[in-house]
Design an enzyme around this catalytic site. Structure first.
Site, PDB file in Angstrom:
ATOM      1  N   LYS A  53      26.680  18.609  55.727  1.00 56.63           N
ATOM      2  CA  LYS A  53      27.866  19.448  55.695  1.00 56.63           C
ATOM      3  C   LYS A  53      29.129  19.075  54.698  1.00 56.63           C
ATOM      4  O   LYS A  53      29.648  19.982  54.487  1.00 56.63           O
ATOM      5  CB  LYS A  53      28.395  19.328  57.442  1.00 56.63           C
ATOM      6  CG  LYS A  53      27.630  20.013  58.283  1.00 56.63           C
ATOM      7  CD  LYS A  53      28.090  19.924  59.611  1.00 56.63           C
ATOM      8  CE  LYS A  53      26.903  20.748  60.661  1.00 56.63           C
ATOM      9  NZ  LYS A  53      25.735  19.911  60.776  1.00 56.63           N
TER      10      LYS A  53
HETATM   11  C1  LIG Z   1      24.692  20.280  61.412  1.00 56.13           C
HETATM   12  C2  LIG Z   1      23.318  19.514  61.160  1.00 56.13           C
HETATM   13  C3  LIG Z   1      22.458  20.259  61.499  1.00 56.13           C
HETATM   14  C4  LIG Z   1      22.099  21.699  61.741  1.00 56.13           C
HETATM   15  O1  LIG Z   1      22.491  22.639  60.753  1.00 56.13           O
HETATM   16  P1  LIG Z   1      22.912  24.112  61.218  1.00 56.13           P
HETATM   17  O2  LIG Z   1      23.623  24.891  59.977  1.00 56.13           O
HETATM   18  O3  LIG Z   1      23.923  24.025  62.430  1.00 56.13           O
HETATM   19  O4  LIG Z   1      21.668  24.692  61.312  1.00 56.13           O
HETATM   20  C5  LIG Z   1      21.164  19.428  61.234  1.00 56.13           C
HETATM   21  N1  LIG Z   1      21.406  18.119  60.794  1.00 56.13           N
HETATM   22  C6  LIG Z   1      22.281  17.491  60.740  1.00 56.13           C
HETATM   23  C7  LIG Z   1      22.474  16.160  60.422  1.00 56.13           C
HETATM   24  C8  LIG Z   1      23.588  18.369  60.996  1.00 56.13           C
HETATM   25  O5  LIG Z   1      24.697  17.654  60.691  1.00 56.13           O
END
Ligand SMILES: *Cc1c(COP(=O)(O)O)cnc(C)c1O
Length: 476
Positions: A117
């Site tokens: 993210k």
């Molecule tokens: C947010 C997240 C996901 C999922 O991603 P999406 O965009 O919500 O599908 C998967 N793995 C990790 C480590 C995350 O932080």
């Protein structure tokens, strides 16, 4: 470039307007009016840009296709400031590493909070600061997190002028490391709200506050949840970077497997594919919370209640409904806003489900859009982490393990490289790594002892009024 709502609202907006907004006025999500097409010549140019000038330059070229209300020199500077080797650890920013025959891992988790993210959020922090200063405005970001979003948002916004963050999270449900990352921040513009409930209660509170238009306007409420188009757009860039690292020429295709929750990450892959990036398949990997896997297997989208939302060892994928999924369905039904509205506002809104199994469009999900899916369980994660360590000496995190497990099953054509997106580093989920390997993953030096730092957090019931009152009291 103009942006429109998935639910058919007539209004069109520019990038910087939707940057600071959450949902569209009709409750839909913003989408670009069209996908700019990357042909062979453009892809060659991007290949050269990434190789010779680096990731920030690649990001600038792709973002420019969707952003025409920030002067090019400014956008270029914002990209250069965001994607540095100092912040992301390597010159490639998202280095690709080989795991086994035909299978690669793209590292998206070397930013400040060790999860993918950061890739979008670090850019968003700089975009917000830039645009708010330009307008002479302030923004109060209200978010919901089950872990990684919140810390990524807070590390992106801390100390930024004109921005406050109010981040709700389900009390006691994040890993000790994640809690420590968020709650140890002492910046005055960062507010942690621990809600008695699950992640979806937090997300419902954010939606309820955002739907109160008077409150939203008075307190200048914005969002950084994955429904923000700018975040999704930032993520499109690393699909290009992954493709360009895995291939030598544009005739080659690759596939991606994406550990998924809210469908934000893989939706960026869908956008890249619609732009013409030669992606064969986009494989959704879920954990036990398998609403998305169920849809791609059966055509039935059935959201789950709190009681059927499981707490798993890949907690950032513990969702009961996938907030970005509406974007893909909008494309799937031929960009029919009325139809999308009927599916999400009416069917999901009232009955919690829709069924496209008998609809011709459902076949397009795999045939035309390249989607496939599968799920992975706690036992699968342990086995995959163990096996990957034993055979390759690499420790992968629990979410990435869900991806690797599913990628091995869904690999398909052996001549097409399968790239698994590494969405977090193992240190964030040390307990499960210990369970699998009998040893803890290494902890980067800057995170030594963070669990012992003083915490700044306010606990609140899952009550919209109390969250509003807290925001109102802390806005000046
Ligand atoms: C947010 C997240 C996901 C999922 O991603 P999406 O965009 O919500 O599908 C998967 N793995 C990790 C480590 C995350 O932080």
């Amino acid at each position: 470039m103009q942006y429109l709502s998935t639910r058919g609202h007539a209004e069109r907006k520019r990038f910087c307007d939707i940057l600071l907004e959450g949902l569209a006025p009709d409750g839909g999500l913003y989408m670009p009016e069209h996908y700019p097409q990357i042909g062979d010549a453009e892809l060659n140019a991007l290949r050269k840009t990434y190789r010779e000038e680096g990731y920030a330059a690649l990001a600038f070229r792709i973002l420019s296709l969707y952003i025409d209300d920030i002067p090019a020199a400014d956008l270029q500077r914002l990209c250069a400031k965001t994607y540095t080797a100092e912040v992301f650890g390597t010159k490639e920013i998202v280095p690709l590493r080989h795991l086994e025959d035909g299978l690669w891992i793209e590292a998206l988790s070397n930013g400040p909070t060790l999860a993918f993210k950061d890739m979008a959020m670090q850019l968003l922090g700089n975009l917000f600061e830039y645009e708010l200063a330009r307008r002479g405005e302030e923004l109060n970001i209200l978010g919901a997190t089950s872990g990684d979003t919140g810390s990524a948002a807070e590390y992106a916004m801390r100390g930024k002028r004109g921005v406050r963050v109010f981040m709700t999270s389900p009390h006691g449900r994040m890993s000790p490391f994640q809690q420590a990352q968020m709650f140890s921040l002492q910046d005055a513009n960062i507010h942690n709200l621990a809600i008695d409930g699950v992640f979806d209660d937090c997300q419902d509170i954010v939606k309820a506050v955002s739907n109160d238009h008077a409150f939203k306007a008075q307190y200048k409420i914005g969002t950084v949840n994955s429904i923000n188009w700018a975040r999704l757009l930032a993520q499109v860039v690393y699909y290009f970077a992954g493709y360009l690292q895995a291939t030598q020429s544009n005739e080659q295709k690759v596939s991606f497997t994406v550990p998924s929750g809210n469908f934000g990450n893989i939706c960026a892959g869908h956008v890249a594919r619609q732009m013409g990036l030669p992606i064969e398949r986009l494989v959704v990997a879920t954990n036990e919370n398998d609403v998305l896997d169920e849809f791609f297997r059966t055509g039935v989208y059935q959201v789950r209640g709190s009681e059927h939302t499981y707490e798993t060892s890949s907690p950032s994928m513990d969702i009961s409904k996938a907030s970005n999924f509406e974007r893909f369905v909008f494309d799937l039904v031929g960009r029919d806003g009325a139809r999308t509205k009927a599916l999400f506002a009416d069917a999901v809104g009232k009955a919690g489900r829709f069924d496209l199994s008998q609809d011709a469009a459902f076949k397009d999900a795999s045939a035309k859009y390249g989607f496939a899916s599968a799920k992975s369980t706690h036992a699968d994660r342990l086995a995959t982490i163990k096996d990957t360590y034993a055979r390759f000496g690499q420790i992968i995190d629990t979410h990435t393990a869900d991806g690797v497990k599913v990628a091995r099953e869904q690999r398909g054509n052996p001549s097409v490289p399968m790239i698994v997106l590494e969405t977090a580093l193992p240190i964030k989920f040390a307990e499960t790594i210990e369970e699998a390997l009998g040893r803890a993953p290494e902890r980067p030096a800057k995170f030594e002892g963070i669990e012992q730092l003083p915490k700044r957090v306010q606990r609140l019931p899952a009550d919209v009024q109390q969250v509003k009152a807290y925001i109102a009291a802390h806005c000046n």
